[in-house]
Design an enzyme around this catalytic site. Structure first.
Site, PDB file in Angstrom:
ATOM      1  N   LYS A 107       0.841  -1.202   0.000  1.00 13.93           N
ATOM      2  CA  LYS A 107       0.000   0.000   0.000  1.00 13.93           C
ATOM      3  C   LYS A 107       0.870   1.244   0.000  1.00 13.93           C
ATOM      4  CE  LYS A 107      -3.987  -1.756   2.585  1.00 13.93           C
ATOM      5  NZ  LYS A 107      -4.996  -1.556   1.529  1.00 13.93           N
ATOM      6  N   ARG A 138     -10.543 -11.275   1.428  1.00 14.47           N
ATOM      7  CA  ARG A 138     -11.412 -12.295   0.820  1.00 14.47           C
ATOM      8  C   ARG A 138     -10.773 -13.673   0.898  1.00 14.47           C
ATOM      9  NH1 ARG A 138     -11.499  -8.863  -4.586  1.00 14.47           N
ATOM     10  NH2 ARG A 138     -11.293  -7.280  -2.961  1.00 14.47           N
TER      11      ARG A 138
HETATM   12  N1  BES Z   1      -8.243  -3.685   4.261  1.00 11.82           N
HETATM   13  C1  BES Z   1      -8.367  -3.222   2.924  1.00 11.82           C
HETATM   14  C2  BES Z   1      -9.652  -2.429   2.690  1.00 11.82           C
HETATM   15  C3  BES Z   1      -9.748  -1.113   3.427  1.00 11.82           C
HETATM   16  C4  BES Z   1      -9.304   0.047   2.830  1.00 11.82           C
HETATM   17  C5  BES Z   1     -10.320  -1.050   4.676  1.00 11.82           C
HETATM   18  C6  BES Z   1      -9.425   1.237   3.516  1.00 11.82           C
HETATM   19  C7  BES Z   1     -10.438   0.149   5.350  1.00 11.82           C
HETATM   20  C8  BES Z   1      -9.994   1.301   4.758  1.00 11.82           C
HETATM   21  C9  BES Z   1      -8.381  -4.405   1.976  1.00 11.82           C
HETATM   22  O1  BES Z   1      -7.610  -5.485   2.358  1.00 11.82           O
HETATM   23  C10 BES Z   1      -7.841  -3.942   0.672  1.00 11.82           C
HETATM   24  O2  BES Z   1      -6.686  -3.601   0.623  1.00 11.82           O
HETATM   25  N2  BES Z   1      -8.654  -3.955  -0.358  1.00 11.82           N
HETATM   26  C11 BES Z   1      -8.246  -3.548  -1.663  1.00 11.82           C
HETATM   27  C12 BES Z   1      -8.740  -4.564  -2.643  1.00 11.82           C
HETATM   28  C13 BES Z   1      -8.197  -4.392  -4.037  1.00 11.82           C
HETATM   29  C14 BES Z   1      -6.711  -4.645  -4.053  1.00 11.82           C
HETATM   30  C15 BES Z   1      -8.897  -5.364  -4.969  1.00 11.82           C
HETATM   31  C16 BES Z   1      -8.872  -2.195  -1.933  1.00 11.82           C
HETATM   32  O3  BES Z   1     -10.002  -1.959  -1.524  1.00 11.82           O
HETATM   33  O4  BES Z   1      -8.199  -1.350  -2.522  1.00 11.82           O
HETATM   34 MN    MN Z   2      -5.605  -5.316   1.756  1.00 13.64          MN
END
Ligand code: BES
Ligand code: MN
Ligand code: ZN
Length: 496
Positions: free
Chosen positions: A275, A349
């Protein structure tokens, strides 16, 4: 903070402050308001006439040293128009008073209540006050921190006949707000202290205290269960995964359990699909779902809910490392489906897939998962509510009823077949990420492949887990969203 109940006349109350709810009107009404008006030389009528205070929702006025009153302060709290008053109004008003009490360094506050539905109103007052005045001080070392803690909140009714209702509501509200604040504490606890092993230990301690079952699968047991997806997510971290199984049996011995599943990523760096740095620290809260289901079990046990419950907490830390799962890797889930990992940041997921499949071993009556799953959720309902997907109308209706009662808003989205098809991989059974559109539903489409033919609901609480601006009973920071919703659902469980 201690909570108590008593029977007293308004004017004899001896706490530092007494709160009186005031409905919105043209002029002050009611016996007590009339008497305060007299005692203060018409202050109340004056304020109503000038419009300074007319009982609007969210307004409050503090009067000091009202003659003939034992309490040093009277707080008049507007609750708005009579026909618009709901339990959430009492929660919000009590939340504002909780903050005000803190600002004024009050140690003892009582709420005087002489209206209908004493039991739920008492609960709402306690919830609002405790949650609104919540602070997280575990990591503050200066001596003054925590010194100004509010000591006593009491709910006061005028007649003895209402005391038992008030006591019951107060007890329930106390147990519920304990659960929410505990959940907020867990979410606020950083990844160096809260990681899969320590989180699982904490669950064990709570299970012992509140008398329900807790079993923790360690990495070798997780391997024996063939939870390849959970293992893949945790691989890059020195903090190895755990899988926690909680059981509470309050229902008929042969009744099928309701299974709750909470995403438990104790820190989500994204893995090799790292990230960006900005706000990455917030990803310590990526275990909110797991904390929610844990606190739901604690609360069900404390309230002796008449339902059989299982809670599953897949726990892992998602980190980049030389041995971390790579984008392009193909892993095999517990269900036997192969998954092409397109993006290691779509890890929630994966761990939920293994937990959903494990749920089958309990022959569930229904399964509900709750997860900080997709950032895209914030583009659907903002911070105002959580999107959810459900496969059973009755379960959906029960969830919506619980949402209305608790003020923890959720709204249903459609899970069309196309969203499931999106997640097919050309070389494996599934892929874990597919483009940029409908991210919340694509994730749900992925999860769907791991569900059985039981009623299923999936709640995406990404972003709603942390409040950015502050609300009457939700201060800035971890919200604990989902605890009150699921507690309401399971304590009023209706067969689906
Ligand atoms: N934990 C994150 C989602 C999230 C983002 C929760 C911001 C709370 C605040 C999740 O694991 C994630 O990174 N999701 C990605 C999925 C994508 C890579 C398909 C996302 O939402 O960007
Ligand atoms: Mn994630
Ligand atoms: Zn995540």
């Amino acid at each position: 903070m201690e909570f108590s109940c008593s029977v007293s006349s308004f004017f004899d109350l001896g706490t530092e402050a007494v709160v009186l709810f005031c409905e919105k009107g043209e002029q002050s009404t009611g016996e007590i308001m009339g008497k305060i008006d007299l005692l203060t030389d018409g202050t109340i009528s004056e304020m109503y006439q000038s419009g300074e205070f007319v009982g609007s929702l969210g307004s409050e006025i503090m009067l000091r040293r009202v003659p003939e009153m034992a309490a040093g302060r009277v707080i008049l709290a507007g609750v708005g128009k009579k026909d618009k008053i709901t339990m959430d109004v009492y929660r919000r008003v009590a939340g504002r008073i909780g903050k005000l009490a803190r600002r004024h360094k009050l140690k003892t506050v009582s709420f005087y209540y002489d209206g209908p539905e004493t039991n739920p109103v008492s609960s709402a007052i306690v919830e609002g006050f405790a949650l609104g005045s919540y602070r997280f001080l575990d990591y503050k070392t200066d001596e003054d921190a925590g010194k100004d803690e509010i000591e006593l909140l009491s709910v006061v009714v005028p007649q003895k006949g209402k005391l038992r209702q008030a006591e019951a509501g107060l007890a329930r509200g106390g147990i519920i707000s304990d659960a929410v604040t505990h959940c907020r504490d867990l979410v606020g606890t950083p990844g160096n202290d809260l990681y899969p092993e320590s989180f699982a230990k904490h669950a064990q301690t709570l299970a012992k205290t509140f008398n329900f079952d807790c079993k923790v699968l360690n990495p070798s047991e997780i391997k024996k269960e063939n939870m390849g997806a959970l293992i893949a997510v945790g691989k890059g971290s020195e903090k190895t995964p755990r899988f926690v199984i909680l059981k509470y049996n309050g229902g008929k011995p042969n009744a099928k359990p309701v299974v709750l599943i909470g995403k438990g990523i104790t820190f989500d760096a994204g893995g090799i699909s790292l990230k960006p740095g900005l706000n990455m620290g917030e990803m310590k809260g990526d275990m909110t779902g797991a904390a929610v289901v844990l606190m739901t079990l604690v609360t069900a046990a404390r309230l002796q809910a008449k339902v059989n419950l299982v809670a599953l907490m897949p726990l892992a830390e998602n980190m980049p490392a030389g041995n971390a799962t790579r984008p392009g890797d193909i892993v095999t889930s517990r269900a036997g489906h192969t998954i092409e990992v397109i993006n290691t940041d779509a890890e929630g997921r994966l761990i939920l897939a293994d937990a959903l499949d494990y749920a089958n071993t309990f022959d569930p009556q229904a399964v509900i998962d709750i997860a900080t799953l997709t950032g895209a959720a914030v583009y659907i309902l903002g911070y105002e509510g959580a999107p959810f997907i459900g496969t059973n109308q009755k379960l959906n209706d029960n969830l919506r009823t619980a949402a209305d009662r608790t003020g923890e808003r959720i709204w249903e989205l459609p899970l069309w077949d196309e969203f499931c098809d999106l997640m097919k991989s050309p070389i494996a059974d599934l892929k874990n990420s597919a483009g940029k559109t409908a991210g919340t539903l694509a994730a749900a489409g992925f999860l769907k492949k791991f569900t059985g033919d039981w009623p299923w609901a999936h709640i995406d609480i990404a972003y709603c887990d942390v409040e950015p601006k502050g609300r009457p009973y939700i201060p800035v920071g971890p919200t604990g969203i989902g605890v009150r919703l699921l507690v309401d659902l399971v304590t009023n469980w209706k067969k689906v």
